[in-house]
Motif scaffolding. Structure first.
Motif, PDB file in Angstrom:
ATOM      1  N   GLN A 513       0.822  -1.200   0.000  1.00 22.31           N
ATOM      2  CA  GLN A 513       0.000   0.000   0.000  1.00 22.31           C
ATOM      3  C   GLN A 513       0.860   1.256   0.000  1.00 22.31           C
ATOM      4  OE1 GLN A 513      -2.218   0.623   3.699  1.00 22.31           O
ATOM      5  NE2 GLN A 513      -0.717  -0.568   4.846  1.00 22.31           N
ATOM      6  N   ARG A 514       0.197   2.364  -0.297  1.00 16.21           N
ATOM      7  CA  ARG A 514       0.818   3.691  -0.204  1.00 16.21           C
ATOM      8  C   ARG A 514       0.249   4.346   1.050  1.00 16.21           C
ATOM      9  NH1 ARG A 514       2.792   7.776  -3.878  1.00 16.21           N
ATOM     10  NH2 ARG A 514       2.225   9.887  -3.236  1.00 16.21           N
ATOM     11  N   LEU A 515       1.110   4.732   1.952  1.00 16.62           N
ATOM     12  CA  LEU A 515       0.683   5.331   3.212  1.00 16.62           C
ATOM     13  C   LEU A 515       0.950   6.820   3.203  1.00 16.62           C
ATOM     14  CD1 LEU A 515       2.018   2.697   5.779  1.00 16.62           C
ATOM     15  CD2 LEU A 515      -0.379   3.117   5.179  1.00 16.62           C
ATOM     16  N   GLY A 516      -0.043   7.586   3.647  1.00 17.56           N
ATOM     17  CA  GLY A 516       0.091   9.029   3.724  1.00 17.56           C
ATOM     18  C   GLY A 516       0.308   9.494   5.153  1.00 17.56           C
ATOM     19  N   ALA A 517       0.988  10.623   5.284  1.00 13.56           N
ATOM     20  CA  ALA A 517       1.225  11.206   6.601  1.00 13.56           C
ATOM     21  C   ALA A 517       1.118  12.710   6.498  1.00 13.56           C
ATOM     22  CB  ALA A 517       2.614  10.814   7.123  1.00 13.56           C
ATOM     23  N   VAL A 518       0.649  13.334   7.577  1.00 12.98           N
ATOM     24  CA  VAL A 518       0.565  14.792   7.639  1.00 12.98           C
ATOM     25  C   VAL A 518       1.311  15.254   8.883  1.00 12.98           C
ATOM     26  CG1 VAL A 518      -1.626  14.752   8.900  1.00 12.98           C
ATOM     27  CG2 VAL A 518      -0.997  16.779   7.585  1.00 12.98           C
ATOM     28  N   GLY A 519       2.048  16.347   8.762  1.00 13.23           N
ATOM     29  CA  GLY A 519       2.755  16.923   9.900  1.00 13.23           C
ATOM     30  C   GLY A 519       2.336  18.365  10.072  1.00 13.23           C
ATOM     31  N   TRP A 520       1.563  18.639  11.113  1.00 13.35           N
ATOM     32  CA  TRP A 520       1.064  20.000  11.322  1.00 13.35           C
ATOM     33  C   TRP A 520       2.207  20.907  11.771  1.00 13.35           C
ATOM     34  CZ3 TRP A 520      -2.967  19.753   8.667  1.00 13.35           C
ATOM     35  CH2 TRP A 520      -3.884  18.698   8.769  1.00 13.35           C
ATOM     36  N   SER A 521       2.333  22.059  11.096  1.00  9.05           N
ATOM     37  CA  SER A 521       3.389  23.047  11.366  1.00  9.05           C
ATOM     38  C   SER A 521       4.777  22.428  11.249  1.00  9.05           C
ATOM     39  CB  SER A 521       3.207  23.664  12.771  1.00  9.05           C
ATOM     40  OG  SER A 521       1.954  24.304  12.874  1.00  9.05           O
ATOM     41  N   MET A 522       4.938  21.495  10.339  1.00  9.45           N
ATOM     42  CA  MET A 522       6.224  20.805  10.154  1.00  9.45           C
ATOM     43  C   MET A 522       6.790  21.001   8.754  1.00  9.45           C
ATOM     44  SD  MET A 522       5.569  17.194  12.219  1.00  9.45           S
ATOM     45  CE  MET A 522       7.220  16.562  11.882  1.00  9.45           C
ATOM     46  N   ALA A 523       6.333  22.035   8.023  1.00 10.16           N
ATOM     47  CA  ALA A 523       6.798  22.223   6.648  1.00 10.16           C
ATOM     48  C   ALA A 523       8.307  22.447   6.572  1.00 10.16           C
ATOM     49  CB  ALA A 523       6.058  23.392   6.001  1.00 10.16           C
ATOM     50  N   SER A 524       8.904  22.967   7.641  1.00 10.39           N
ATOM     51  CA  SER A 524      10.352  23.204   7.619  1.00 10.39           C
ATOM     52  C   SER A 524      11.140  21.911   7.437  1.00 10.39           C
ATOM     53  CB  SER A 524      10.785  23.899   8.914  1.00 10.39           C
ATOM     54  OG  SER A 524      10.492  23.096  10.044  1.00 10.39           O
ATOM     55  N   CYS A 525      10.511  20.775   7.733  1.00 16.43           N
ATOM     56  CA  CYS A 525      11.195  19.490   7.548  1.00 16.43           C
ATOM     57  C   CYS A 525      11.514  19.224   6.081  1.00 16.43           C
ATOM     58  CB  CYS A 525      10.344  18.347   8.098  1.00 16.43           C
ATOM     59  SG  CYS A 525      10.175  18.339   9.895  1.00 16.43           S
TER      60      CYS A 525
END
Length: 662
Positions: A513-525
């Motif tokens: 499968q393809r797994l998605g992830a979200v990181g709130w206020s983590m765009a600097s990563c």
């Protein structure tokens, strides 16, 4: 910054035994085991207890005497006043007791002090007014346990009934009755109720005494206060919040429904966590910016139109609160950075006439940014009023105690406290706190920690697992959402998302499968985590619906990337600088577009992480800068006023390769 991971120890035999006995998966069994829930009875109570399992309210010390007096006041139509606090726990407790007394035939009124002029708890001027106004019975909610002298002064003219949940002092008030499960000699089994929980037990007892029946409804008010007050969501708190959330989803209380709707919540999105971050701050804003009476009024309103209008007013107050808090927090951050104090063991910022109603939130913002204990002080009329927020390992109350000779007064708890001080003693006070931190903290103490419940394999992540984990809800203090770890995940997509491009979207590919992830206020990563990288992820799980398709989604808590071989020298920096000049137009370009263009432009000469590290160096020495726009940040070349030195960059120092090698 990367966080420390603390992975919970496992006892495989015990976990498998627990899973077998309870008929649950080993993942859920591991989480329950981590929370100390290990017997069949503990599992049953944790997962399935409901309102019928609450203890008898008359077990609480002082309850019988209080109920008899209040019932007599209702029968004789005596004047009853509820005296509450201006935070959400106090507001909801006030609305709860008022509603029940009204529905039992009483004619109650309520009083909540004004935060700025009166402060927390009972005060003599207010009690004098209430006494002069002919009050027969005064019921405190979420306050009063520390007001021994004031209650002694007024308890001859009116019967004062204290309901509170704060830790009692040695000297308990000589009130008509004191209801607090924490007081010495109280046999009530559950000690961690919020103020709204104690108020609910009083209401249960009143209804039972007057009607001989179980208290119907009202529990959503108790749940709202319990969520906001950050008491452990275990035991009876868990039951009260769980039942309250059910009623909120059905919209059974007009005022609460208006508040939730104004907060952008729908029946499908009502959770304890979302209430804590959306609805509760709106009620809090009433007490911080205006007057907490507005919060009580919306919760008591039965007309849907009027309730909507009041809730929208609270939303506007909350926006005003956010603007004020943002300004103060920004000034505090700038002050600390300009003084070079951002790495100090304790942060202290102060300003003239900062709004004292929001300095506690500003202190929280400093903790979030720097991960240091933080104190923010507002100086007004020659007195500094301070609010403190801490991190694990730093006992804020004890720290204040170590400097009590410099303070006018202080009080609070391990993680949050308040104080007042003469302004010319602030620097001495700061030095005393720094000494306390040096004695009690280590370098590791200032690295945030993530507690990992269990390591998963990618194939373990499924909607079925998420559905099983929902049995752990509601989540909150003392019952946090479980955090998992996934090792050696290969990133197939990494990009910023959101209107301002402040958030992060990751994707990883597995065989199944393809797994998605979200990181709130983590765009600097995005500057450090690139497509193709192998990383370790710490995350919670939730379902995500997009275009009618529901899939599991990881909500990132931290990312650990494997070390990269990066080498920089002056020639590399000049080469990448020239490539950047061709990538960025005069008006600037979105940050992540610049990054991708640069990587593509130099890929034949430099590995992608080397290019990103070089951009970091250019930012640190001022050659490259970022401008925040409504659609997200852009890179541009500012006008240079002097010679830039590569050696001034910490990143360059970290990756510098001398001609002879390191």
């Amino acid at each position: 910054m990367e966080k420390r991971w603390h992975i919970q120890e496992t006892d495989d035999a015990s976990i498998l035994d627990l899973a077998d006995r309870a008929g649950i998966s080993s993942v859920l069994a591991q989480i329950l085991y981590n929370r100390g829930i290990r017997t069949n009875e503990e599992i049953r109570r944790y997962l399935y207890d409901d309102m019928d399992d609450l203890d008898d309210p008359f077990l609480m010390k002082g309850m019988k005497k209080a109920v008899e007096r209040i019932c007599r006041a209702i029968e004789e139509q005596e004047k009853i006043v509820i005296y509450g606090d201006y935070d959400v726990d106090g507001i909801t407790s006030t609305a709860l007791v008022y509603s029940v007394l009204r529905d039992l035939g009483g004619c109650p009124s309520f009083y909540i002090p004004e935060r700025q002029s009166e402060g927390y708890g009972l005060n003599a001027d207010a009690l004098q007014v209430l006494q002069d106004d002919g009050t027969h019975v005064l019921i405190t909610v979420d306050c009063g346990i520390s007001s021994h002298d004031l209650i002694e002064q007024f308890n001859q003219s009116m019967d004062i009934i204290v309901t509170d949940h704060h830790m009692p002092p040695q000297l308990i008030p000589d009130a008509y009755a004191v209801i607090n499960p924490k007081q010495e000699g109280c046999p009530y089994p559950f000690k961690d109720l919020a103020g709204a929980g104690v108020a609910f037990k009083l209401c249960q007892a009143l209804w039972q005494k007057r009607n001989g029946k179980t208290l119907p409804g009202y529990v959503e008010l108790c749940a709202l206060g319990t969520i906001a007050d950050l008491v452990p969501l275990r035991g009876e708190n868990r039951i009260l919040v769980k039942e309250g959330l059910k009623r909120m989803k059905k919209g059974l209380n007009t005022g609460v429904q208006a508040l939730l709707t104004s907060s952008g919540l729908t029946p499908d999105t009502i959770t304890a966590g979302r209430i804590a971050f959306t609805a509760a701050p709106r009620l809090n804003a009433a007490g911080r910016i205006s007057h907490a009476t507005r919060g009580v009024e919306v919760l008591l309103e039965s007309d849907a139109g009027k309730a909507t209008s009041l809730a929208d007013e609270l939303s506007e107050l909350n926006k005003e609160r956010q603007d004020i808090e943002h300004t103060i927090a920004e000034q505090a951050v700038n002050q600390i950075e300009e003084k070079g104090q951002s790495q100090d063991g304790v942060l202290v910022a102060y300003g003239n006439d900062w709004h004292s109603g929001v300095i506690g939130i500003a202190a929280s913002r400093l903790v979030e940014k720097f991960y240091r204990p933080a104190l923010v002080i507002s100086i007004h009329d020659g007195i500094g009023k301070g609010s403190c927020r801490s991190i694990p390992g730093f006992n804020m109350y004890e720290a204040l105690k170590s400097a009590d000779d410099l303070l006018i007064q202080y009080g609070g708890h391990t993680m949050a406290a308040g104080f007042s001080i003469v302004p010319d003693k602030i620097e001495s006070f700061r030095q005393r706190l720094l000494a306390y931190a040096a004695d009690h903290m280590t370098e590791e103490s200032y690295i945030p920690e993530v507690v990992i419940d269990k390591e998963l394999q990618a194939d373990d992540i499924s909607l079925q697992l998420i559905q099983e984990l929902s049995a752990l809800e509601p989540y909150g203090m003392g019952n946090s959402r479980p955090v998992f770890a996934l090792r050696d995940a290969v990133i197939s997509e990494c990009r910023p998302i959101g209107r301002n491009k402040h958030h992060l979207r990751l994707s990883i590919e597995t065989e199944r499968q393809r797994l998605g992830a979200v990181g709130w206020s983590m765009a600097s990563c995005c500057a450090n985590v690139l497509e193709g990288d192998t990383v370790d992820l710490a995350f919670t799980l939730e379902p995500n619906e997009y275009n009618g398709i529901v899939s599991p989604q990881m909500v990132l808590q931290d990312i650990h990337r494997q070390p990269q071989t990066i080498q920089l020298d002056r020639n590399v920096m000049v080469d990448i600088y020239m490539a950047l000049k061709h990538c960025i137009p005069e008006g600037g370009l979105p940050v992540w577009q610049v990054q991708q263009r640069l990587i593509d432009a130099v890929h034949s000469r430099y590995e992608a992480h080397t290019a990103c590290a070089a951009m970091s160096v250019l930012r640190e020495i001022g050659v490259l800068d970022v401008r925040e726009l409504p659609d997200g940040p852009i890179y541009y070349f500012p006008a240079l006023t002097g010679k830039m030195h590569l050696e001034a960059s910490a990143t360059y120092g970290k990756y510098f390769r001398s001609e002879g090698g390191r």
